[in-house]
Write a protein that holds these residues in place. Structure first.
Motif, short mmCIF file in Angstrom:
data_model
loop_
_atom_site.label_atom_id
_atom_site.label_comp_id
_atom_site.label_asym_id
_atom_site.label_seq_id
_atom_site.Cartn_x
_atom_site.Cartn_y
_atom_site.Cartn_z
N TYR A 183 71.81 -114.32 44.77
CA TYR A 183 72.72 -114.41 45.92
C TYR A 183 74.09 -113.83 45.58
O TYR A 183 74.67 -113.08 46.36
CB TYR A 183 72.84 -115.87 46.36
N ARG A 184 74.59 -114.14 44.39
CA ARG A 184 75.90 -113.61 43.99
C ARG A 184 75.88 -112.09 43.87
O ARG A 184 76.86 -111.42 44.23
CB ARG A 184 76.35 -114.25 42.67
N HIS A 187 75.11 -110.78 47.78
CA HIS A 187 76.07 -111.22 48.80
C HIS A 187 77.51 -110.93 48.38
O HIS A 187 78.32 -110.51 49.19
CB HIS A 187 75.89 -112.71 49.09
N ASP A 188 77.80 -111.17 47.10
CA ASP A 188 79.18 -111.08 46.63
C ASP A 188 79.46 -109.86 45.76
O ASP A 188 80.58 -109.69 45.28
CB ASP A 188 79.53 -112.34 45.82
N SER A 189 78.43 -109.04 45.51
CA SER A 189 78.55 -107.87 44.62
C SER A 189 79.09 -108.27 43.25
O SER A 189 79.89 -107.55 42.64
CB SER A 189 79.47 -106.82 45.25
N ASP A 190 78.63 -109.42 42.77
CA ASP A 190 79.05 -109.94 41.46
C ASP A 190 78.15 -109.33 40.39
O ASP A 190 77.02 -109.76 40.18
CB ASP A 190 78.95 -111.46 41.46
#
Length: 199
Positions: A183-184, A187-190
């Protein structure tokens, strides 16, 4: 036999961007995605793509041993009449059989009209969108990216990544740290999440 067949409902004005993460990663983890239409005639998605359904609704059996999930996406047709009501009725047979159903965007309104959200925790685009269907489940509505209540997953139209996360969690595709990392990453481009996924 492990349940490995995912049915993706397709219909005219199907919102084709809403399930890309979900179906791509399920396929990479051994699931077979089969498209299901009212007929096997090609449909045109909201994005202008032509899809020829693999099966019709009459061919789908929730009780088959390999059935894992039914996915319903948004479409303009959910809000313009009853043409897609048969898809919501098939969703009922899945839930009655204990097989997960994942609905995003306008498909949540179809489930609301079918009475499937009256006693299940759920979300959608916004609460008054579902209120307009006349359903009785308003007290179970949650302001959230995506919600899972046992075998039912719901999400709003802007949350395809959160929608995929809930599907993966329900089917056990990713769990714990890897689910969070997936998800990171998406969703967060981590970028730091990539290492967790590859471990």
């Amino acid at each position: 036999m492990a349940a490995k067949t995912v049915y993706l409902a397709v219909y005219p004005t199907f919102a084709d961007w809403e399930t890309g993460h979900t179906t791509a990663h399920l396929t990479q983890h051994g699931y077979t995605v089969k498209t299901v239409g009212a007929t096997t005639e090609p449909i045109t998605t909201m994005g202008g793509l032509r899809i020829q359904p693999d099966l019709t609704l009459d061919d789908v059996r929730a009780e088959d041993d390999d059935t894992a999930l039914l996915i319903l996406t948004g479409a303009q047709l959910w809000d313009t009449g009853d043409e897609l009501a048969p898809f919501a009725r098939v969703a009922r047979t899945f839930l009655d059989a204990g097989v997960p159903v994942a609905a995003i965007c306008g498909a949540t309104a179809g489930l609301a009209r079918e009475g499937l959200l009256d006693d299940r925790t759920h979300t959608s685009a916004i609460s008054f969108y579902l209120d307009a269907t006349g359903y009785k489940g308003g007290e179970h509505y949650r302001e959230s990216d995506a919600v899972t209540d046992h075998d039912l997953i719901t999400a709003g139209p802007t949350e395809p990544v959160a929608f995929a996360r809930e599907v993966f969690a329900r089917l056990g595709v990713y769990e714990g740290e890897k689910l969070d990392a997936w998800y990171r990453l998406f969703h967060d481009s981590d970028a730091s999440a990539y290492e967790v996924l590859e471990s």
